[in-house]
Design an enzyme around this catalytic site. Sequence first.
Site, PDB file in Angstrom:
ATOM      1  N   GLY A 296       3.891  -0.103   9.783  1.00 53.33           N
ATOM      2  CA  GLY A 296       3.094  -0.497   8.604  1.00 53.33           C
ATOM      3  C   GLY A 296       1.944  -1.420   8.991  1.00 53.33           C
ATOM      4  N   ASP A 297       2.236  -2.344   9.912  1.00 57.34           N
ATOM      5  CA  ASP A 297       1.191  -3.271  10.384  1.00 57.34           C
ATOM      6  C   ASP A 297       0.094  -2.492  11.106  1.00 57.34           C
ATOM      7  OD1 ASP A 297       3.005  -5.210   9.561  1.00 57.34           O
ATOM      8  OD2 ASP A 297       3.743  -5.617  11.574  1.00 57.34           O
ATOM      9  N   ALA A 298       0.509  -1.516  11.918  1.00 58.87           N
ATOM     10  CA  ALA A 298      -0.457  -0.715  12.677  1.00 58.87           C
ATOM     11  C   ALA A 298      -1.312   0.124  11.735  1.00 58.87           C
ATOM     12  CB  ALA A 298       0.273   0.188  13.667  1.00 58.87           C
TER      13      ALA A 298
END
Length: 342
Positions: A296-298
């Site tokens: 999700g961060d990526a």
Amino acid sequence: MASDGILLGMGNPLLDISSVVDDEFLQKYDLKLNNAILAEEKHLPMYEEMAKKYNNVEYIAGGATQNSIKVAQWMLQIPGATSYMGCIGKDKFGEEMKKNSKLAGVNVHYYEDESAPTGTCAVCVVGGERSLVANLSAANCYKSEHLKRPENWALVEKAKYIYIAGFFLTVSPDSIQLVAEHAAANDKIFMMNLSAPFICEFFKDAQEKVLPYMDFVFGNETEARTFSKVHGWETDNVEEIALKISRWPKASGTHKRITVITQGADPVVVAEDGKVKKFPVIRLPKEKLVDTNGAGDAFVGGFLSQLVQEKSIEESVRAGCYAANVIIQRSGCTYPEKPDYN
């Protein structure tokens, strides 16, 4: 081209202690897959137990916002295009974090706390899915006084895009408010992430206070459904929820709000201007999946790398999907030396 310091992130820098574990370990510490929680007393022994029990433990500089900023920096390949603030301890993990971030090309201005160790996050991987347990320690000690120092506030003034994961609401809501108001007053883009179900549930008031300032809201389907439940919307439909969030009143009328919700292998949902668009993700054969930690961060990092270059939402989503696809084929939020995105 993205200019120097165009994107600023603020959040909880954590050193990920990542390992493949077993179901027994999850049960022992009462952990659920695809969840993120703050460590309680009962979780504290698990960090050492992981290091002793499993021989595949990796240490990776992480924390949600820092991951996204590093991925954006990697996609941009322009040294110093991104900056980041958060609090670390004066210890070897903190030194590791500084070294790691500088290598990544991010301009970091850490607040160094003498009284607490650098925060850690246990990343427990089973069958490619992950469970996160964050022991914030020093990350919890960030103060808005640090933000107000001239050399740090200069980063805020330089940035045209500001991104903060919802986890930072547990640490320094006043810092978030300062930056959000600055963005609204100066026609900048301010963005946040729902981050975890517990943020939507237990930090509802803090989240609601800053929501009017958000020009982009990111999240995944579990967080979106929790947000809906907490606000009594009585719908589990991710598209409806995304639309409702996008229509939440805004503090400044300069920018409309766009909601971006990821759903694992299902299409990304984007709500803007009262309409919903869905974008397919890149399919990955199960045998290529290493771990979902940082996916999700990526996605957010890839998305931001195009947004700051004023590319379309469609192009931003495409870059987000590319970055997430790269990260889930590797351990932790790590990536090859250069992206092969075009």
